[in-house]
Design a protein around this motif. Structure first.
Motif, PDB file in Angstrom:
ATOM      1  N   GLY A   8       0.881  -1.141   0.191  1.00  0.00           N
ATOM      2  CA  GLY A   8      -0.255   0.046   0.325  1.00  0.00           C
ATOM      3  C   GLY A   8       1.064   1.069   0.074  1.00  0.00           C
ATOM      4  N   HIS A  25      -0.346   7.639   2.761  1.00  0.00           N
ATOM      5  CA  HIS A  25       0.386   7.748   3.601  1.00  0.00           C
ATOM      6  C   HIS A  25       1.152   6.722   5.591  1.00  0.00           C
ATOM      7  CE1 HIS A  25      -1.769  10.672   2.140  1.00  0.00           C
ATOM      8  NE2 HIS A  25      -3.135  10.179   2.270  1.00  0.00           N
ATOM      9  N   GLN A  65      -1.978   9.479  -2.546  1.00  0.00           N
ATOM     10  CA  GLN A  65      -3.384  10.036  -3.250  1.00  0.00           C
ATOM     11  C   GLN A  65      -4.212  10.211  -1.422  1.00  0.00           C
ATOM     12  OE1 GLN A  65      -5.251  11.608  -4.942  1.00  0.00           O
ATOM     13  NE2 GLN A  65      -6.331   9.919  -5.948  1.00  0.00           N
ATOM     14  N   GLY A 112      -7.309   9.286   9.363  1.00  0.00           N
ATOM     15  CA  GLY A 112      -5.918  10.760   9.544  1.00  0.00           C
ATOM     16  C   GLY A 112      -5.083  10.469   8.890  1.00  0.00           C
TER      17      GLY A 112
HETATM   18  C1  LIG Z   1     -14.253   8.453   1.243  1.00  0.00           C
HETATM   19  C2  LIG Z   1     -12.605   8.729   2.711  1.00  0.00           C
HETATM   20  C3  LIG Z   1     -13.207   9.786   3.725  1.00  0.00           C
HETATM   21  C4  LIG Z   1     -11.907  10.250   4.801  1.00  0.00           C
HETATM   22  N1  LIG Z   1     -12.503  11.619   5.572  1.00  0.00           N
HETATM   23  C5  LIG Z   1     -11.705  11.563   6.098  1.00  0.00           C
HETATM   24  C6  LIG Z   1     -11.588  12.371   7.111  1.00  0.00           C
HETATM   25  O1  LIG Z   1     -12.767  13.097   7.167  1.00  0.00           O
HETATM   26  N2  LIG Z   1     -10.555  12.766   8.211  1.00  0.00           N
HETATM   27  C7  LIG Z   1      -9.671  11.909   8.013  1.00  0.00           C
HETATM   28  O2  LIG Z   1      -8.468  12.364   9.159  1.00  0.00           O
HETATM   29  N3  LIG Z   1      -9.229  10.869   7.493  1.00  0.00           N
HETATM   30  C8  LIG Z   1      -9.947  10.866   6.714  1.00  0.00           C
HETATM   31  N4  LIG Z   1     -10.542   9.715   5.631  1.00  0.00           N
HETATM   32  C9  LIG Z   1      -9.264   8.531   6.320  1.00  0.00           C
HETATM   33  C10 LIG Z   1      -7.880   9.127   4.725  1.00  0.00           C
HETATM   34  O3  LIG Z   1      -7.512   8.970   4.008  1.00  0.00           O
HETATM   35  C11 LIG Z   1      -6.595   8.082   5.676  1.00  0.00           C
HETATM   36  O4  LIG Z   1      -7.042   8.262   6.837  1.00  0.00           O
HETATM   37  C12 LIG Z   1      -5.707   7.616   5.051  1.00  0.00           C
HETATM   38  O5  LIG Z   1      -5.478   8.255   4.099  1.00  0.00           O
HETATM   39  C13 LIG Z   1      -5.118   6.566   5.828  1.00  0.00           C
HETATM   40  O6  LIG Z   1      -3.586   6.278   5.066  1.00  0.00           O
HETATM   41  P1  LIG Z   1      -3.272   4.615   4.864  1.00  0.00           P
HETATM   42  O7  LIG Z   1      -1.623   4.861   4.491  1.00  0.00           O
HETATM   43  O8  LIG Z   1      -3.430   3.921   6.723  1.00  0.00           O
HETATM   44  O9  LIG Z   1      -3.940   4.189   3.622  1.00  0.00           O
HETATM   45  P2  LIG Z   1      -5.004   5.005   1.979  1.00  0.00           P
HETATM   46  O10 LIG Z   1      -4.334   6.002   1.960  1.00  0.00           O
HETATM   47  O11 LIG Z   1      -6.101   4.081   2.364  1.00  0.00           O
HETATM   48  O12 LIG Z   1      -3.974   4.395   1.337  1.00  0.00           O
HETATM   49  C14 LIG Z   1      -4.114   2.538   1.532  1.00  0.00           C
HETATM   50  C15 LIG Z   1      -3.167   2.545   0.392  1.00  0.00           C
HETATM   51  O13 LIG Z   1      -3.549   1.269   0.317  1.00  0.00           O
HETATM   52  C16 LIG Z   1      -2.897   0.423  -1.110  1.00  0.00           C
HETATM   53  N5  LIG Z   1      -3.639  -1.852  -1.265  1.00  0.00           N
HETATM   54  C17 LIG Z   1      -4.757  -1.856  -0.911  1.00  0.00           C
HETATM   55  N6  LIG Z   1      -4.556  -2.686  -0.410  1.00  0.00           N
HETATM   56  C18 LIG Z   1      -3.549  -3.102  -1.399  1.00  0.00           C
HETATM   57  C19 LIG Z   1      -3.572  -4.738  -1.364  1.00  0.00           C
HETATM   58  N7  LIG Z   1      -4.137  -5.960  -1.096  1.00  0.00           N
HETATM   59  N8  LIG Z   1      -2.373  -5.023  -2.675  1.00  0.00           N
HETATM   60  C20 LIG Z   1      -1.938  -3.381  -2.715  1.00  0.00           C
HETATM   61  N9  LIG Z   1      -1.717  -2.300  -2.093  1.00  0.00           N
HETATM   62  C21 LIG Z   1      -3.170  -1.673  -1.766  1.00  0.00           C
HETATM   63  C22 LIG Z   1      -3.754   1.447  -1.828  1.00  0.00           C
HETATM   64  O14 LIG Z   1      -4.189   1.240  -3.076  1.00  0.00           O
HETATM   65  C23 LIG Z   1      -3.296   2.457  -1.307  1.00  0.00           C
HETATM   66  O15 LIG Z   1      -2.322   2.828  -1.842  1.00  0.00           O
HETATM   67  C24 LIG Z   1     -11.132   9.234   4.544  1.00  0.00           C
HETATM   68  C25 LIG Z   1     -11.179   8.134   3.623  1.00  0.00           C
HETATM   69  C26 LIG Z   1     -12.098   8.404   3.078  1.00  0.00           C
HETATM   70  C27 LIG Z   1     -11.637   6.515   2.073  1.00  0.00           C
END
Ligand SMILES: Cc1cc2nc3c(=O)[nH]c(=O)nc-3n(C[C@H](O)[C@H](O)[C@H](O)COP(=O)(O)OP(=O)(O)OC[C@H]3O[C@@H](n4cnc5c(N)ncnc54)[C@H](O)[C@@H]3O)c2cc1C
Length: 624
Positions: A11, A14, A42, A374
């Motif tokens: 993934g 962030h 993204q 977040g």
């Molecule tokens: C609709 C929506 C609304 C949100 N609203 C808020 C808000 O109001 N306030 C707030 O603080 N946060 C909000 N968030 C949350 C915020 O986007 C996340 O907290 C943050 O993006 C988390 O980061 P992350 O790296 O954990 O996951 P993400 O940013 O979701 O990244 C996950 C990555 O993993 C990849 N991935 C997933 N599964 C696989 C797999 N099996 N194999 C390969 N790649 C994979 C995806 O392609 C993506 O690139 C929202 C999210 C969404 C979707």
């Protein structure tokens, strides 16, 4: 092609980006696998980074040698220091980012990080042998081997989007969900559940009447996220705009409640209480006649605006009608509707403080899958998981930050000790030592730690050494420089401060609330000369020094309290007590201690349900 790595990160969100860069920069051969390389970093929701307590996390990530601060500065289109009216412990940087530039900056960093490889694919399964993760299998059928795996799948695990009655399987709008991993982890024994979050519609700026809104201009001073002198904020600055919902908006929204996934039983999982949807706001605060909305630009070359405060999963026609009742949005065209998303997360009490899972060795979880919400919370966890994944591969002491070291330490300790019953976001109130976890001194707290593990490079370390030297020199100067009443009294009275009867040191005047070091420099040429002779980053260093001087007493007291409480953190517990057999512990305490398996007495004392008398029982058992 030889698919063998030290660390595989799943993934490129962030959490994943920070994890991958950290482990690669520390010397691990690292592979970042992500579904879509064009969506690296993204921003799923609003294009903004930082804010109260979150801004401190970004400064901490930067101080440790992470990337989020650099990416944010380079993509910033509106910067503000929030909470300035409060004490410096509460100051929190926040920035709007150009969404596309944010992604571009991440891609540039990842493409130029040695030891870091990228593979576009979807991981379907982990390879687990003898209780240890050994690699992954992807949707393309490729088997990749590694010594450690960091899972950061965000909202993608069994993701389900809701817009009114429409339900669409996906990890984010127009992106597929991910299946297989939750099912596998569940079968191994991991506890998992569902959470929910949501996002508002995006508006075409050409159809917004900004003349009916209040402009919010950004700040253009020296503040930024990164402590590096090589990083600056150069993009064109843009304004945000403030408007309000009204009774007509609320009436329109109410017509949609019967078809609202949040209120018709379609969505069962828990969403972020502190970031409620607009429909939740009008139900929960039914007597409120209006809610503030911020129109936030999505980028320099974009017409897209994000309506902050209007997150919704109501049917599309209801969203549009409600938006059209808002002053300035009467003719708004929307680019994309608001929607809610439900996704799987894992109970974070299944993790150690390193973010390695207790069940499977060398498997780390970070980000939204741990029940947080977040970008900043995700990135902070990613950094710690990436560092420890590298350490597991190459040896070294686990890297854990304490609650008195960093907000990141507070975040992880809360997660692994207390678990979550709603999406966890950071607040300053979660930290007990706010005054020593300031944004201005994140480098002083953490850069030496990052340097000691090989993540912080020589340049960043030298910048910190030079800051410390300049600070000390300035503090020595103001503590030793004497001021006579005749010399300064007119300045004091013109600034509303009482006149001196006897001489004093410059330092005594800095403690007064009416002015700071730079103001005094206008009246004291020797101080002005001193400031002018300071090297680069003058404003930043003077501000940080002023905070140290003005709050010295409070800061020292908080450090003392933290040190005292730290004693319990140094008494190891894991593996030393058979809780089930200790009947002098309450039943609840026995159950909680078995479940969490705390590392130290300090951690045990923070588990909800563990009383001071339970802690005493443990101390007696350990011969303390
Ligand atoms: C609709 C929506 C609304 C949100 N609203 C808020 C808000 O109001 N306030 C707030 O603080 N946060 C909000 N968030 C949350 C915020 O986007 C996340 O907290 C943050 O993006 C988390 O980061 P992350 O790296 O954990 O996951 P993400 O940013 O979701 O990244 C996950 C990555 O993993 C990849 N991935 C997933 N599964 C696989 C797999 N099996 N194999 C390969 N790649 C994979 C995806 O392609 C993506 O690139 C929202 C999210 C969404 C979707």
């Amino acid at each position: 092609m030889d698919f063998k790595y030290d660390v595989i990160v799943i993934g490129a969100g962030h959490a994943g980006n920070e994890a991958a860069c950290a482990s690669a920069n520390m010397g691990s051969k690292t592979l970042l696998i992500t579904m879509d390389m064009n969506k690296i970093g993204q921003m799923s929701c609003n294009p903004a980074v930082g804010g109260i307590a979150k801004g401190q996390i970004v400064r901490e990530i930067d101080a440790l040698g992470g990337q989020m601060g650099i990416v944010t500065d380079r993509s910033a289109i509106q910067f503000r220091m929030l909470n300035r009216s409060k004490g410096p412990a509460m100051w929190s940087p926040r920035s709007q980012s150009d969404r596309h530039q944010f992604i571009q900056e991440w891609i540039k960093i990842i493409a130029n990080t040695p030891n870091l490889y990228v593979w576009q694919d979807t991981v379907r399964q982990l390879i687990i042998e003898n209780g240890e993760v050994c690699g992954v299998v992807t949707a393309l059928g490729v088997e990749m081997r590694s010594k450690a795996v960091v899972l950061t799948a965000g909202t993608f695990l069994s993701g389900l989007l809701h817009i009114g009655k429409s339900q669409i399987v996906g990890g984010r709008i127009s992106e597929p969900a991910s299946f297989g991993l939750t099912e596998q982890l569940k079968s191994i024994g991991f506890a998992t559940d569902r959470m929910k979050t949501g996002t508002p519609a995006r508006i075409d700026g050409r159809t917004i009447d900004f003349s009916k809104m209040t402009e919010q201009i950004g700040e253009n001073d020296f503040h930024k996220f990164s402590f590096l002198d090589t990083v600056s904020r150069n993009l064109k600055q843009m304004s945000c705009w403030i408007t309000y919902t009204n009774e007509n908006t609320h009436d329109e929204l109410r017509t949609g409640l019967v078809d609202s996934p949040l209120y018709n039983g379609q969505i069962q999982s828990i969403g972020p209480r502190y970031c409620p949807s607009i429909e939740t706001k009008i139900v929960t605060f039914a007597d409120k006649l209006s809610h503030q909305l911020f129109l936030e630009p999505e980028g320099v070359d974009s017409q897209e605006y994000y309506i902050n405060g209007f997150s919704s999963s109501l049917p599309l026609d209801v969203q549009i009608r409600a938006i059209h009742t808002v002053s300035g949005l009467e003719n708004a065209q929307i680019y994309r509707p608001g929607y809610a998303i439900e996704y799987d997360f894992f109970d974070p009490t299944q993790l150690k403080h390193t973010l390695e899972t207790k069940l499977i060795n060398n498997l780390f979880f970070a980000g939204q899958i741990n029940g947080t919400t977040g970008y900043e919370e995700a990135a902070g966890q990613g950094l710690i998981a990436g560092i420890n994944a590298h350490i597991n591969c190459h040896g070294g002491k686990p890297f854990v930050l304490g609650r008195n070291d960093a907000y990141i330490g507070v975040l992880i300790d809360d997660l692994v000790t207390k678990g979550v019953d709603e999406p966890y976001r950071m607040f300053t109130s979660r930290a007990e030592y706010r005054l020593i976890l300031r944004q201005d001194d994140a480098d002083v707290r953490l850069t030496p730690l990052g340097y000691s593990i090989g993540l912080v490079d020589e340049h960043r370390n030298l910048l910190l050494q030079s800051k410390l030297k300049v600070q000390k020199d300035l503090i020595d100067f103001v503590k030793n420089y004497s001021i006579k009443p005749a010399y300064i009294n007119s300045f004091l009275s013109s600034n509303g401060s009482s006149e001196l009867k006897h001489g004093c040191k410059l330092h005594d005047l800095i403690l007064r609330p009416q002015f700071g070091i730079s103001d005094l420099a206008e009246a004291v040429p020797a101080l002005k000369d001193k400031l002018q002779a300071l090297p680069d980053r003058k404003d930043e260093i003077v501000e940080a020094t002023e905070v140290l001087l003005k709050y010295e007493g409070y800061i020292e007291r908080e450090k003392l309290i933290a040190e005292k409480l730290q004693r319990l953190e140094h008494i190891p517990l894991r593996g030393r007590v058979d809780y089930a057999s200790i009947l002098s512990l309450s039943t609840e305490a026995r159950q909680k201690l078995i479940k969490i398996d705390p590392e130290t007495i300090g951690q045990a004392s923070r588990i909800p349900g563990i009383s001071p008398s339970d802690v005493n029982v443990l101390l007696v058992l350990l011969g303390r």
